[in-house]
Design a protein around this motif. Structure first.
Motif, mmCIF file in Angstrom:
data_model
loop_
_atom_site.group_PDB
_atom_site.id
_atom_site.type_symbol
_atom_site.label_atom_id
_atom_site.label_comp_id
_atom_site.label_asym_id
_atom_site.label_seq_id
_atom_site.Cartn_x
_atom_site.Cartn_y
_atom_site.Cartn_z
ATOM 1 N N MET A 165 -30.840 47.489 51.940
ATOM 2 C CA MET A 165 -31.236 46.079 51.917
ATOM 3 C C MET A 165 -31.846 45.746 50.557
ATOM 4 N N ARG A 166 -31.460 44.583 50.035
ATOM 5 C CA ARG A 166 -32.052 44.138 48.778
ATOM 6 C C ARG A 166 -33.086 43.050 49.116
ATOM 7 N N ILE A 167 -34.314 43.253 48.633
ATOM 8 C CA ILE A 167 -35.393 42.298 48.905
ATOM 9 C C ILE A 167 -35.936 41.780 47.574
ATOM 10 N N ASP A 168 -35.980 40.481 47.430
ATOM 11 C CA ASP A 168 -36.592 39.895 46.239
ATOM 12 C C ASP A 168 -37.836 39.131 46.667
ATOM 13 N N VAL A 169 -38.907 39.303 45.907
ATOM 14 C CA VAL A 169 -40.166 38.624 46.243
ATOM 15 C C VAL A 169 -40.572 37.745 45.067
ATOM 16 N N LEU A 170 -40.830 36.481 45.361
ATOM 17 C CA LEU A 170 -41.239 35.523 44.328
ATOM 18 C C LEU A 170 -42.730 35.263 44.517
ATOM 19 N N THR A 171 -43.513 35.558 43.493
ATOM 20 C CA THR A 171 -44.969 35.518 43.638
ATOM 21 C C THR A 171 -45.623 35.231 42.292
ATOM 22 N N LEU A 172 -46.847 34.725 42.347
ATOM 23 C CA LEU A 172 -47.627 34.591 41.114
ATOM 24 C C LEU A 172 -48.390 35.876 40.832
ATOM 25 N N PHE A 173 -48.399 36.801 41.790
ATOM 26 C CA PHE A 173 -49.209 38.017 41.640
ATOM 27 C C PHE A 173 -48.395 39.267 41.989
ATOM 28 N N PRO A 174 -47.381 39.577 41.185
ATOM 29 C CA PRO A 174 -46.522 40.730 41.517
ATOM 30 C C PRO A 174 -47.289 42.047 41.578
ATOM 31 N N ASN A 175 -48.382 42.147 40.812
ATOM 32 C CA ASN A 175 -49.127 43.424 40.813
ATOM 33 C C ASN A 175 -49.682 43.777 42.184
ATOM 34 N N MET A 176 -49.884 42.762 43.029
ATOM 35 C CA MET A 176 -50.444 43.040 44.357
ATOM 36 C C MET A 176 -49.526 43.933 45.181
ATOM 37 N N PHE A 177 -48.237 43.961 44.861
ATOM 38 C CA PHE A 177 -47.271 44.649 45.728
ATOM 39 C C PHE A 177 -47.095 46.129 45.419
ATOM 40 N N ALA A 178 -47.410 46.516 44.160
ATOM 41 C CA ALA A 178 -47.009 47.852 43.695
ATOM 42 C C ALA A 178 -47.488 48.964 44.627
ATOM 43 N N GLU A 179 -48.779 48.971 44.926
ATOM 44 C CA GLU A 179 -49.344 50.073 45.720
ATOM 45 C C GLU A 179 -48.787 50.081 47.137
ATOM 46 N N VAL A 180 -48.751 48.907 47.745
ATOM 47 C CA VAL A 180 -48.345 48.831 49.162
ATOM 48 C C VAL A 180 -46.873 49.200 49.340
ATOM 49 N N LEU A 181 -46.017 48.634 48.503
ATOM 50 C CA LEU A 181 -44.584 48.886 48.691
ATOM 51 C C LEU A 181 -44.131 50.184 48.032
ATOM 52 N N GLY A 182 -45.007 50.757 47.185
ATOM 53 C CA GLY A 182 -44.610 51.996 46.489
ATOM 54 C C GLY A 182 -45.098 53.251 47.185
ATOM 55 N N THR A 183 -45.830 53.096 48.289
ATOM 56 C CA THR A 183 -46.481 54.238 48.926
ATOM 57 C C THR A 183 -45.869 54.539 50.283
ATOM 58 N N SER A 184 -46.003 55.796 50.706
ATOM 59 C CA SER A 184 -45.665 56.208 52.065
ATOM 60 C C SER A 184 -44.209 55.875 52.428
ATOM 61 N N ILE A 185 -44.007 55.380 53.646
ATOM 62 C CA ILE A 185 -42.654 55.230 54.197
ATOM 63 C C ILE A 185 -41.841 54.191 53.410
ATOM 64 N N ILE A 186 -42.475 53.103 53.039
ATOM 65 C CA ILE A 186 -41.740 52.053 52.321
ATOM 66 C C ILE A 186 -41.412 52.538 50.898
ATOM 67 N N GLY A 187 -42.341 53.276 50.300
ATOM 68 C CA GLY A 187 -42.087 53.854 48.974
ATOM 69 C C GLY A 187 -40.908 54.807 49.020
ATOM 70 N N ARG A 188 -40.882 55.643 50.072
ATOM 71 C CA ARG A 188 -39.773 56.605 50.225
ATOM 72 C C ARG A 188 -38.444 55.894 50.463
ATOM 73 N N ALA A 189 -38.501 54.799 51.218
ATOM 74 C CA ALA A 189 -37.261 54.040 51.468
ATOM 75 C C ALA A 189 -36.697 53.516 50.149
ATOM 76 N N GLN A 190 -37.585 53.188 49.211
ATOM 77 C CA GLN A 190 -37.104 52.739 47.890
ATOM 78 C C GLN A 190 -36.537 53.918 47.105
ATOM 79 N N GLU A 191 -37.274 55.042 47.132
ATOM 80 C CA GLU A 191 -36.785 56.241 46.409
ATOM 81 C C GLU A 191 -35.416 56.661 46.938
ATOM 82 N N ASN A 192 -35.251 56.575 48.261
ATOM 83 C CA ASN A 192 -33.980 56.996 48.878
ATOM 84 C C ASN A 192 -32.908 55.921 48.812
ATOM 85 N N LYS A 193 -33.230 54.824 48.120
ATOM 86 C CA LYS A 193 -32.255 53.728 47.900
ATOM 87 C C LYS A 193 -31.781 53.073 49.201
#
Ligand SMILES: C[S@@+](CC[C@H](N)C(=O)[O-])C[C@H]1O[C@@H](n2cnc3c(N)ncnc32)[C@H](O)[C@@H]1O
Length: 247
Positions: free
Chosen positions: A1-29
């Protein structure tokens, strides 16, 4: 799935989406998340993204020209529906998470300040989602909540997909209680049945406990449920137990 997020504060997402299960889902493409800073689409030299509301009143409103430019650009890369996180949206739940998990592409727009110009809502947004009847500072946390709930339902994201299917709400019930080692902790014991190794008895116990907790805490979830014969029997047992406890 391709997800695009439009925000004024992109930095807020890095830790949450880059960690644990969601982070792994990104690593595994399994998913690809692309963050867009709405401010990059402001064309004036001060890169202004908001303005005062027509008619007066408190707060600032995110400008339609900047938002339209951002959405239109993102749509050249992602053909998914554009979802605006908003307190006025349809309240998010597990059923909506399940259906969104079947999409190949999604775009999330996060509001801030007083929100966004109504014309964007009327003509650029496909759907509005609320995460509950309260107001947050911005749409970033709601977007993360929705993305997390959706992504964990995509096949391959959780190690054992069955675990999502036993979670609360998946089958319309709250989940049964969990225990882990030690079997006795400060005098508190794990229910015997869970130590019995009898899978059928354990399945039945768990279904009964799921019915119990749902009945006690969220009876509304049971209102339109088509109960199986087994569930009807377990509910009768629960009714007897509660009557006896009340004596
Ligand atoms: C301070 S809120 C704006 C609230 C708006 N003035 C109202 O009363 O409905 C700023 C942004 O946070 C997001 N937001 C706030 N609460 C939300 C909720 N419960 N669900 C989804 N998004 C929410 C929206 O994107 C909204 O544009």
């Amino acid at each position: 799935m391709r997800i695009d997020v439009l925000t004024l504060f992109p930095n807020m997402f890095a830790e949450v989406l880059g960690t644990s299960i969601i982070g792994r889902a990104q690593e595994n493409k399994i998913i690809e998340v692309k963050l867009w800073n709405i401010r990059d689409f402001a064309r004036d030299k001060h890169r202004i993204v908001d303005d005062t509301p027509y008619g007066g009143g408190a707060g600032m409103v995110m400008k339609p020209d900047v938002l339209a430019a951002c959405i239109e650009h993102v749509k050249t890369e992602n053909s998914g529906k554009v979802i605006y996180l908003a307190p006025q949206g349809t309240v998010f739940n597990q059923d909506r998470a399940k259906s969104l998990a079947r999409e190949a592409n999604l775009i999330f727009l996060c509001g801030h300040y007083e929100g966004i110009d109504q014309r964007i809502r009327d003509y650029w947004i496909d759907e509005e989602i609320s995460i509950g009847d309260y107001v947050l500072t911005g749409g970033e946390l709601p977007a993360m909540v929705v993305i997390d709930a959706v992504v964990r339902l995509i096949p391959g994201v959780l190690g054992d997909q069955a675990s999502a299917q036993e979670d609360s709400f998946y089958n319309g019930l709250l989940e049964y209680p969990h225990y882990t080692r030690p079997a006795e902790f400060r005098g508190l014991e794990v229910p015997d049945i869970l130590l019995s190794g009898n899978h059928e008895l354990i399945r039945k116990w768990r279904l009964k406990e799921a019915l119990r907790v749902t009945m006690l805490r969220r009876p509304d979830l049971l209102q339109n449920r088509q109960f199986t014969d087994e569930e009807v029997m377990l509910l009768q047992e629960l009714a007897v137990e509660h009557r006896e406890e009340g004596r």
